[in-house]
Design an enzyme around this catalytic site. Structure first.
Site, PDB file in Angstrom:
ATOM      1  N   ALA A   1       1.227  -1.243  -0.072  1.00  0.00           N
ATOM      2  CA  ALA A   1       0.084   0.300  -0.250  1.00  0.00           C
ATOM      3  C   ALA A   1       0.573   1.352   0.056  1.00  0.00           C
ATOM      4  CB  ALA A   1      -0.440  -0.404   1.107  1.00  0.00           C
ATOM      5  N   VAL A   2       0.653   2.356  -0.757  1.00  0.00           N
ATOM      6  CA  VAL A   2       0.871   3.379  -0.871  1.00  0.00           C
ATOM      7  C   VAL A   2       0.424   4.512  -0.116  1.00  0.00           C
ATOM      8  CG1 VAL A   2       2.069   5.204  -2.311  1.00  0.00           C
ATOM      9  CG2 VAL A   2       2.615   2.870  -2.980  1.00  0.00           C
TER      10      VAL A   2
ATOM     11  N   GLU B   1      -3.334 -12.204  -4.311  1.00  0.00           N
ATOM     12  CA  GLU B   1      -4.605 -11.983  -4.620  1.00  0.00           C
ATOM     13  C   GLU B   1      -5.082 -10.396  -4.903  1.00  0.00           C
ATOM     14  OE1 GLU B   1      -4.691 -13.861  -1.938  1.00  0.00           O
ATOM     15  OE2 GLU B   1      -4.989 -16.266  -2.830  1.00  0.00           O
TER      16      GLU B   1
ATOM     17  N   TYR C   1       1.445  -5.546 -11.520  1.00  0.00           N
ATOM     18  CA  TYR C   1       1.919  -6.362 -10.850  1.00  0.00           C
ATOM     19  C   TYR C   1       2.075  -7.175 -12.549  1.00  0.00           C
ATOM     20  CZ  TYR C   1       0.499  -5.815  -6.329  1.00  0.00           C
ATOM     21  OH  TYR C   1      -0.634  -6.390  -4.644  1.00  0.00           O
TER      22      TYR C   1
ATOM     23  N   ASN D   1      -9.453  -3.995  -9.425  1.00  0.00           N
ATOM     24  CA  ASN D   1      -8.364  -3.295  -9.249  1.00  0.00           C
ATOM     25  C   ASN D   1      -7.072  -3.165 -10.317  1.00  0.00           C
ATOM     26  OD1 ASN D   1      -6.818  -2.115  -8.205  1.00  0.00           O
ATOM     27  ND2 ASN D   1      -6.601  -2.708  -5.614  1.00  0.00           N
TER      28      ASN D   1
END
Length: 144
Positions: free
Chosen positions: A69-70, A102, A114, A107
């Site tokens: 996360a950012v 996952e 990825y 998203n």
């Protein structure tokens, strides 16, 4: 990137909440990971400000990414790429050559990130998120 330190627990929990809502890890969950010998948890800090983080569980030569996360105020500036690149480097240093995770089917920003690193879509977990949304299963396989 640096190892997680207790001074950033509250900041991590805040990023969790803004990133994952009701599925966010609490401060207690994060603290528990500090003591988990099978968890690698690193943070990206600039000028004493937490930018983002990652965590993964390791088992033999595989890693399962828990979270990347950012902080919302630093998104869309390339920090996700920096964090994922560091995760892959750290995994290789720990003799991990297969990484999985996952991600919500919806998203697309994360999925494109990825895929840009070579993660491959290898399946779907139906209704994985809140029993409503499918998860896409990604694998990254490095050569030893």
């Amino acid at each position: 990137m640096q190892e997680i330190s207790k001074e950033y627990i509250k900041d991590i929990a805040n990023i969790e909440l803004e990133s994952f809502g009701k599925n966010a890890w609490s401060e207690n969950n994060i603290l528990r990971e500090l003591n988990n010998p099978n968890c690698t948890f690193q943070i990206l800090v600039e000028d004493n400000t937490l930018i983002g983080y990652y965590s993964y569980y390791k088992s033999f030569d595989e890693a399962y990414i828990n979270n990347i996360a950012v902080s919302s105020c630093f998104r869309h500036k390339g920090y996700g790429k920096i964090i994922l690149s560091n995760l892959i480097t750290k995994a290789k240093e720990e003799n991990i050559y297969n990484i999985t995770l996952e991600v919500r089917k919806s998203n697309m920003i994360a999925r494109k990130l990825y895929e840009s690193f070579g993660f491959k879509n290898e399946g779907i977990r139906p209704k994985f998120y809140d029993n409503t949304e499918d998860a896409v299963i990604y694998w990254y396989r490095m050569e030893e």
